[in-house]
Design a protein around this motif. Structure first.
Motif, PDB file in Angstrom:
ATOM      1  N   LYS A 133      54.338 -47.443 -35.822  1.00  0.00           N
ATOM      2  CA  LYS A 133      55.535 -46.665 -36.156  1.00  0.00           C
ATOM      3  C   LYS A 133      55.247 -45.184 -36.328  1.00  0.00           C
ATOM      4  O   LYS A 133      55.906 -44.338 -35.735  1.00  0.00           O
ATOM      5  N   THR A 134      54.253 -44.860 -37.156  1.00  0.00           N
ATOM      6  CA  THR A 134      54.027 -43.480 -37.572  1.00  0.00           C
ATOM      7  C   THR A 134      52.662 -43.006 -37.107  1.00  0.00           C
ATOM      8  O   THR A 134      51.676 -43.749 -37.193  1.00  0.00           O
ATOM      9  N   GLU A 135      52.590 -41.756 -36.642  1.00  0.00           N
ATOM     10  CA  GLU A 135      51.305 -41.161 -36.275  1.00  0.00           C
ATOM     11  C   GLU A 135      51.357 -39.681 -36.592  1.00  0.00           C
ATOM     12  O   GLU A 135      52.378 -39.014 -36.406  1.00  0.00           O
ATOM     13  N   HIS A 136      50.236 -39.155 -37.073  1.00  0.00           N
ATOM     14  CA  HIS A 136      50.200 -37.737 -37.436  1.00  0.00           C
ATOM     15  C   HIS A 136      48.764 -37.281 -37.639  1.00  0.00           C
ATOM     16  O   HIS A 136      47.835 -38.084 -37.718  1.00  0.00           O
ATOM     17  N   LYS A 137      48.602 -35.975 -37.726  1.00  0.00           N
ATOM     18  CA  LYS A 137      47.301 -35.411 -38.090  1.00  0.00           C
ATOM     19  C   LYS A 137      47.046 -35.658 -39.563  1.00  0.00           C
ATOM     20  O   LYS A 137      47.949 -35.532 -40.392  1.00  0.00           O
ATOM     21  N   GLU A 138      45.791 -35.976 -39.877  1.00  0.00           N
ATOM     22  CA  GLU A 138      45.404 -36.133 -41.276  1.00  0.00           C
ATOM     23  C   GLU A 138      44.768 -34.835 -41.788  1.00  0.00           C
ATOM     24  O   GLU A 138      44.787 -33.805 -41.116  1.00  0.00           O
ATOM     25  N   VAL A 139      44.184 -34.895 -42.976  1.00  0.00           N
ATOM     26  CA  VAL A 139      43.724 -33.688 -43.667  1.00  0.00           C
ATOM     27  C   VAL A 139      42.554 -33.004 -42.974  1.00  0.00           C
ATOM     28  O   VAL A 139      42.535 -31.793 -42.785  1.00  0.00           O
ATOM     29  N   ALA A 140      41.538 -33.782 -42.586  1.00  0.00           N
ATOM     30  CA  ALA A 140      40.312 -33.189 -42.038  1.00  0.00           C
ATOM     31  C   ALA A 140      40.495 -32.810 -40.574  1.00  0.00           C
ATOM     32  O   ALA A 140      41.311 -33.410 -39.865  1.00  0.00           O
ATOM     33  N   PRO A 141      39.754 -31.827 -40.090  1.00  0.00           N
ATOM     34  CA  PRO A 141      39.795 -31.515 -38.661  1.00  0.00           C
ATOM     35  C   PRO A 141      39.443 -32.755 -37.836  1.00  0.00           C
ATOM     36  O   PRO A 141      38.549 -33.520 -38.204  1.00  0.00           O
ATOM     37  N   CYS A 142      40.163 -32.969 -36.744  1.00  0.00           N
ATOM     38  CA  CYS A 142      39.939 -34.102 -35.827  1.00  0.00           C
ATOM     39  C   CYS A 142      40.290 -35.451 -36.440  1.00  0.00           C
ATOM     40  O   CYS A 142      39.922 -36.489 -35.890  1.00  0.00           O
ATOM     41  N   GLN A 143      41.005 -35.474 -37.550  1.00  0.00           N
ATOM     42  CA  GLN A 143      41.341 -36.726 -38.216  1.00  0.00           C
ATOM     43  C   GLN A 143      42.830 -37.027 -38.040  1.00  0.00           C
ATOM     44  O   GLN A 143      43.662 -36.121 -38.116  1.00  0.00           O
TER      45      GLN A 143
END
Length: 695
Positions: free
Chosen positions: A258-268
């Motif tokens: 359902k959901t996808e996004h960038k996380e906190v760390a670079p490349c995460q």
């Protein structure tokens, strides 16, 4: 353009596919097997198997496999073709009921923890019809359980199914004593999956990443996550193309991505599904991890699922959103509009509070791995001390109940002593506390301690079992009261449970040193690493708990403790060997060569009458830690050769001797890296991997 509605679940032998391929009467029987747990009648097994084969072959499948989850933590499969010889040069496609229901993979090379000897190779896989079969890569995948010749569970899935039964039995009994007509409950989970992506060519130049999943060397990048500019940021084209393919593959397999996004760390990054029954969610999370890694290869990327692939930036977790609902569709962790429903919510809530308090050790056990030890408490994940976050409103309500006071909420609705006027609690009445290991988030509990690579079966097996135990105790206490006495008895039980177990409730900053002191003063457990944690698996109270609810036998628990402790030691030993190899074969030769260049410059300048203070200082800054690295490396290589008398001793050795020495070697080597030119450093550095990888 493909429309998702038209192809979602197209590669799953779903109920709609069954309806198409099975005779109507057999289809009805299969629905009973799936939804009610009825046993598959032997007389229809061949019909079901043949229909499944026809459907799979229509999808291009040529083989089938019993897909199971041994104690390695990942999945296993052995492929057999749909062929039976009919003559010297002819075959027919065939698949029988006995092949569907049971398989016999060689069990000799899977971890068993002593449940079977190496020469006892026979193991069995048994079809799990509650999780749908699917086609992938021209193979029919049949989800199965895995057990030994004597019936002992050799997998992670069998105990999960047992725990679901235990919670269902306990919850139905308790709620029906309270006057609710409930036939069964369904445990649902939504595991949020975090991961890293890096360029494949850089990955291939880092032996540590390829072998261990994490970098054993590497100085901090020039920019980390300080600016909070990666979180929810714009997704690069290369990554977006990757995510689109991941979604399509998962949707074909019926995974509710359902959901996808960038996380906190670079490349995460993160991908999250819609909640589904826990058994299905477990299987689908295994599929998700496999697809994330497989599809990355199509885009010249590598998906890293290790909990801490890069030191100094956030690691990856897997938040386990857990709840359960009745056959009427009522979520037991969502307050209702009537006093009766609210009392049911409160009894459920305090049962969970009591369970988490009494079995802190087991919840910590369920997330204990070598990789996750690097992440827990690192200002990116909850601390290793278990606590519950309820939010201000629920905490205040429980305090009022405990004291016998009235509670007035923000819109002046009173909570009377009898709980008959419990104010409606909105779904978003609680804030989010990312430092809490176990947080109530409106209509579910979010168990935030899971590492990204973990199989979610064990945490959910333990959650189901410990809550089943408390509900069983509550039912034992309440069943002796008459209908007229019952309401007051429930309120007394709720109040008593709050008083005895409120120590586990904490709404503050779990990262603060003050909380650690307070937690220890409350008597909460602090189990700092996996070696210290896993022996609690077989504490007498835990052996009794699992045996009582038929989730694990004592032998199965001892086996799991042994397997996990051995795995912990082996993971760290492999990391130590990799560190030694990289130093001897890559890093030290490169450093020696760079030192030689510096020495040549110094000598050339000296012969010309020119001083070289900068070069001399640089050489000193390299050579001083280098001498210590060499001594530590010799010691590390000695330790690697050391033998151990048992799994516990080996795990403690890894935690207390190998890891500290490896940390010291890394710190010194990273200092050297800071003083060596980029062109002379033999492996991609953090700046290369985190900022030059995915653009």
């Amino acid at each position: 353009m493909k429309i998702v509605d038209e192809y979602f679940g197209c590669d799953v032998f779903s109920t709609s596919a069954m309806q198409k391929y099975l005779p109507h009467a057999v289809y009805k029987q299969m629905i009973g097997v799936i939804e009610k747990g009825q046993e598959l009648p032997r007389e229809i097994a061949d019909i079901v198997a043949n229909a499944m084969k026809d459907w799979a072959m229509d999808k291009g499948a040529t083989h089938y496999t019993h897909w199971f989850q041994p104690m390695t933590g990942i999945t296993a499969e052995k492929h057999d073709a749909f062929i039976t010889p009919t003559g010297p040069n002819s075959v027919i496609s065939d698949f029988r009921g006995k092949e569907l229901i049971k398989g016999e993979p060689d069990a000799s090379s899977f971890p068993s923890g002593g449940l079977r000897a190496t020469f006892e190779a026979r193991g069995y896989t048994a079809w799990d019809p509650t999780s749908f079969a699917f086609v992938k890569d021209k193979t029919l995948y049949i989800p199965t359980l895995f057990c030994s010749y004597d019936g002992s569970a050799l997998d992670k899935k069998t105990p999960l199914l047992r725990s679901i039964d235990a919670l269902n039995k306990a919850a139905v009994r308790l709620y029906n004593i309270m006057g609710h007509n409930i036939k069964n409950i369904t445990v649902t989970v939504g595991p949020e999956q975090e991961y890293f992506l890096i360029d494949k060519e850089m990955y291939k130049k880092r032996l540590d990443l390829m072998v261990t999943g994490r970098t054993l060397f590497g100085t901090d990048p020039v920019k980390g996550q300080e600016l909070d500019d990666h979180y929810f940021g714009n997704i690069e084209e290369r990554v977006k193309a990757y995510m689109e393919e991941v979604d399509e593959e998962l949707w074909k397999l019926g995974v509710y991505a359902k959901t996808e996004h960038k996380e906190v760390a670079p490349c995460q990054f993160e991908i999250a599904p819609v909640y589904s029954p826990v058994n299905l969610a477990n299987d689908q999370n295994q599929i998700t991890m496999e697809i994330l890694q497989k599809v990355a290869n199509h885009h010249g990327l590598v998906c890293l699922l290790h909990e801490k692939p890069f030191a100094g930036v956030n690691g990856s977790g897997k938040h386990n959103n857990w709840s359960f609902s009745t056959d009427k569709g009522e979520n037991m962790l969502e307050p209702g509009d009537s006093p009766k429903d609210n009392i049911r919510f409160l009894i459920t809530l305090v049962a969970i509070i009591k369970a988490v308090d009494e079995y802190q050790d087991l919840l910590r056990v369920s997330v204990a791995t070598a990789g996750n030890d690097h992440r827990l408490g690192g200002h990116e994940a909850p601390p290793a001390i278990i606590s519950i976050y309820l939010g201000e409103e629920l905490t205040a309500i429980l305090e009022a109940i405990e004291k016998g006071d009235e509670y007035i909420d923000t819109i002046n609705k009173k909570l009377e002593l009898g709980v008959s006027a419990l104010p409606p609690i909105s779904r978003d009445s609680t804030d989010r506390n990312r430092t809490s290991p176990f947080a109530f988030t409106g209509n579910k509990f979010e168990f935030r301690m899971l590492g990204s690579a973990i199989n979610i079966s064990c945490p959910n097996t333990i959650l189901n079992t410990i809550v089943a135990e408390e509900m069983t105790q509550f039912a034992d206490e309440l069943e002796c009261y008459s209908e007229e006495e019952l309401n007051d008895a429930i309120i007394r039980l709720i109040r008593k449970t709050i008083k005895e177990h409120k120590r586990i409730i904490f709404s503050g900053n779990g990262y603060s040193p003050e909380w650690r002191k307070e937690a220890l003063s409350r008597g909460l457990l602090e189990l700092k690493n996996t070696a210290e944690t896993l022996p609690h698996y077989t504490d007498p109270k835990n052996l009794a708990l699992f045996e009582k609810h038929n989730v694990y036998t004592p032998n199965e628990l001892h086996a799991r403790e042994n397997i996990l402790l051995t795995n912990y030691y082996q993971v760290i030993e492999i990391e130590a060997k990799t560190m030694s190899y990289m130093l001897r074969k890559q890093i030290l030769p490169a450093v020696f060569e760079y030192e030689s260049k510096l020495a040549t410059i110094i000598q050339t300048k000296k012969s010309s009458g020119i001083t070289s203070p900068m070069e001399e200082k640089l050489l000193f800054n390299i050579n001083t830690p280098l001498e210590i690295v060499n001594k530590h490396l010799e010691k590390l290589e000695e330790l690697i050769q050391k033998s151990h008398s048992g799994a516990r001793e080996a795990a403690n050795f890894a935690a207390n001797e190998l890891l500290p020495l490896m940390d010291a070697i890394r710190a010194l080597t990273d200092t050297i890296e800071n003083n060596v030119s980029k062109n002379d450093w033999p492996i991609p550095d953090y700046n290369d991997m985190l900022f030059g990888s995915i653009l």
